[in-house]
Structure formats: C-alpha cells, structure tokens
Motif scaffolding. Sequence first.
Motif, PDB file in Angstrom:
ATOM      1  N   ALA A  71      38.958  22.236  14.560  1.00  0.00           N
ATOM      2  CA  ALA A  71      38.992  21.363  15.871  1.00  0.00           C
ATOM      3  C   ALA A  71      39.991  20.644  16.118  1.00  0.00           C
ATOM      4  O   ALA A  71      40.667  19.776  15.320  1.00  0.00           O
ATOM      5  CB  ALA A  71      37.663  20.567  15.760  1.00  0.00           C
ATOM      6  N   LEU A  72      40.716  20.724  17.429  1.00  0.00           N
ATOM      7  CA  LEU A  72      41.697  19.792  17.750  1.00  0.00           C
ATOM      8  C   LEU A  72      41.602  18.589  18.226  1.00  0.00           C
ATOM      9  O   LEU A  72      41.987  17.595  18.355  1.00  0.00           O
ATOM     10  CB  LEU A  72      42.690  20.712  18.679  1.00  0.00           C
ATOM     11  CG  LEU A  72      43.137  22.228  18.044  1.00  0.00           C
ATOM     12  CD1 LEU A  72      43.862  22.547  19.452  1.00  0.00           C
ATOM     13  CD2 LEU A  72      43.890  21.836  16.878  1.00  0.00           C
ATOM     14  N   SER A  73      40.176  18.346  18.862  1.00  0.00           N
ATOM     15  CA  SER A  73      39.596  16.943  19.476  1.00  0.00           C
ATOM     16  C   SER A  73      37.916  17.189  19.315  1.00  0.00           C
ATOM     17  O   SER A  73      37.481  18.142  19.461  1.00  0.00           O
ATOM     18  CB  SER A  73      40.079  16.763  20.827  1.00  0.00           C
ATOM     19  OG  SER A  73      39.704  15.645  21.304  1.00  0.00           O
ATOM     20  N   VAL A  74      37.685  15.883  18.908  1.00  0.00           N
ATOM     21  CA  VAL A  74      36.233  15.876  18.879  1.00  0.00           C
ATOM     22  C   VAL A  74      35.730  14.814  19.900  1.00  0.00           C
ATOM     23  O   VAL A  74      34.319  14.645  20.270  1.00  0.00           O
ATOM     24  CB  VAL A  74      35.820  15.219  17.697  1.00  0.00           C
ATOM     25  CG1 VAL A  74      35.932  16.383  16.608  1.00  0.00           C
ATOM     26  CG2 VAL A  74      36.227  13.954  17.388  1.00  0.00           C
ATOM     27  N   LEU A  75      36.741  14.086  20.806  1.00  0.00           N
ATOM     28  CA  LEU A  75      36.180  13.237  21.579  1.00  0.00           C
ATOM     29  C   LEU A  75      35.842  13.998  23.099  1.00  0.00           C
ATOM     30  O   LEU A  75      36.539  14.845  23.369  1.00  0.00           O
ATOM     31  CB  LEU A  75      37.536  12.302  22.243  1.00  0.00           C
ATOM     32  CG  LEU A  75      37.934  11.218  20.897  1.00  0.00           C
ATOM     33  CD1 LEU A  75      39.066  10.601  21.410  1.00  0.00           C
ATOM     34  CD2 LEU A  75      36.731  10.496  20.657  1.00  0.00           C
ATOM     35  N   PRO A  76      34.950  13.437  23.782  1.00  0.00           N
ATOM     36  CA  PRO A  76      34.605  14.391  25.029  1.00  0.00           C
ATOM     37  C   PRO A  76      35.734  14.357  25.917  1.00  0.00           C
ATOM     38  O   PRO A  76      36.339  13.273  26.038  1.00  0.00           O
ATOM     39  CB  PRO A  76      33.278  13.490  25.398  1.00  0.00           C
ATOM     40  CG  PRO A  76      32.697  12.572  24.226  1.00  0.00           C
ATOM     41  CD  PRO A  76      34.080  12.399  23.388  1.00  0.00           C
ATOM     42  N   ALA A  77      35.784  15.257  26.699  1.00  0.00           N
ATOM     43  CA  ALA A  77      36.769  15.601  27.613  1.00  0.00           C
ATOM     44  C   ALA A  77      36.779  14.565  29.019  1.00  0.00           C
ATOM     45  O   ALA A  77      37.827  14.215  29.846  1.00  0.00           O
ATOM     46  CB  ALA A  77      37.091  16.870  28.145  1.00  0.00           C
TER      47      ALA A  77
ATOM     48  N   SER B 135      35.200  19.141  20.524  1.00  0.00           N
ATOM     49  CA  SER B 135      35.342  19.605  21.955  1.00  0.00           C
ATOM     50  C   SER B 135      36.380  20.444  22.641  1.00  0.00           C
ATOM     51  O   SER B 135      36.458  21.054  23.621  1.00  0.00           O
ATOM     52  CB  SER B 135      35.506  18.204  22.933  1.00  0.00           C
ATOM     53  OG  SER B 135      36.755  17.534  22.575  1.00  0.00           O
ATOM     54  N   CYS B 136      37.314  20.767  21.368  1.00  0.00           N
ATOM     55  CA  CYS B 136      38.161  21.769  21.760  1.00  0.00           C
ATOM     56  C   CYS B 136      38.757  22.250  20.270  1.00  0.00           C
ATOM     57  O   CYS B 136      38.896  21.731  19.435  1.00  0.00           O
ATOM     58  CB  CYS B 136      39.707  20.940  22.062  1.00  0.00           C
ATOM     59  SG  CYS B 136      41.057  22.084  22.696  1.00  0.00           S
TER      60      CYS B 136
END
Length: 240
Positions: A172-178, A204-205
């Motif tokens: 995962a490169l990001s877990v924050l909602p886009a 999320s990514c």
Amino acid sequence: MDLKHSPEKRFHQASCADCLRGWYAGPQGRRVREALGREIRQRRPLHFGDSLLELAPVELVHGEWARMAWILRIGSEQAPLRTEIDRLPLSGKSFECVVLAHAGHLTEDVEPLVMEAARVLAPEGYLFLLDTTACADSGQSRWSPALPAGLWRRQYLRRLESAGLRVRRQQALSVLPAGLPGSWLRLLGRGDVLAAPWLPLLGSCVLTIAQRRETIPLTPRARWRRARMPVRAAGSSQWA
C-alpha cells in the motif's frame, strides 16, 4: 481500431484523465508517484537500449526514471500511439518494464488488458500495476468500486498468475482516503507513509509488482567419475 470509432470510450478516458491529473498534482498523488519511481529504479533499472511501456490515463513515468531508455505511452491524450487498449499493435516480449496504472479507468474489462501487458513483457521484465480509489466516481467501471484498493487485490493476483507472471510484492502506498482536503493530506502525510506498509488491506492506493520468469530447462549435472586404467584380461595393467 482507433479510438475515434468509439467516442464513448474517448469521453470516459478524458474525464478520468482530468480527475487523475488533479489528484496527482496534490500531496497524496505526488507521494504515490515518487514511491512508484523508487520501485521502478530499484527493481528494474533501465539503461540505453531498454524500453518501457506506460499504459495509463495520465502521464506518470518521469523521463529521469528511464534515463536513456525508450518510453512508449498509450492511453493518455498525449500518447503518440492511438489504439484499442486491449489489442496492442506491439510485438511480444519487447518491453523490459511495463507500467499499468488505473486499469479500471482505461477499460471496463481489465483481464484482456492485463494479458496484453504480460504478452509484451520481456523475459525477466517487471510489471508495475497501480490501483487507487481516487476518481472512482468518474467512471462506471465494475473494477473501480468505492472500496479500499487493497480489498480487491486477490482479483489481480489471479489475473497475473493466469497471464504467466509471478507476483513479487504488493504494498500500500497510501491508506488515507483520496477525498480528504489537501490541508489534511499534507498534515497526515508523514503518518501515511509510516502506516501504509503495515495496512495493505486498507490501502487506498496499492502497487502490485510482478515479474515474467522464463523456465530454463536444466541439464542433469554430470557426475564426477574416477578414471579407471585399462586392464588386460589376465588382470595386469597394460603398463605392467
């Protein structure tokens, strides 16, 4: 078939490209693009004479990542080659690196696109498959649900394995909602970088890295045998 024969696909790709272009201009998108560049440089450094294929609605691969390698872009409005995305007019096993980003925004049926990416991948080459929930509402693709990207990575595992590729890593490169405001994304950016590797199912990514491994037949190892001196019928050596 050129995209001019399917105007609905062209309009769909244009709307997705506008949304993704704005997302990559923000803090979360910039971090994702930098992480993708690091993985490409570490996994498959490109040199003079190598080639890279980018299949994405927007331009992601920076020229500095490929150095003197040849880059072919398909899918974006600025791409020099306009073609149906699931029938590439390219010879097989011709690209050392393939970047397939946001496949659900390029076509409704992702599996033929993954098979085409695997077909043009050279032996020992790498495929970088990038998926994100950003701009999920801009299209009606059944592969772009409003769910964390990590929750549907098993589907891509099956596709890659059926295409003859071996998955090396999923992260995962990001877990924050886009959809968070830019101020929150900048404030929580450092925590996002630290937490993303430990929460792949909530990512999320998600980046999937696969490699084409060619099976090389191994010849049986020759056994070491002790040389025997020729012996006459009488039992004495010929030098006796």
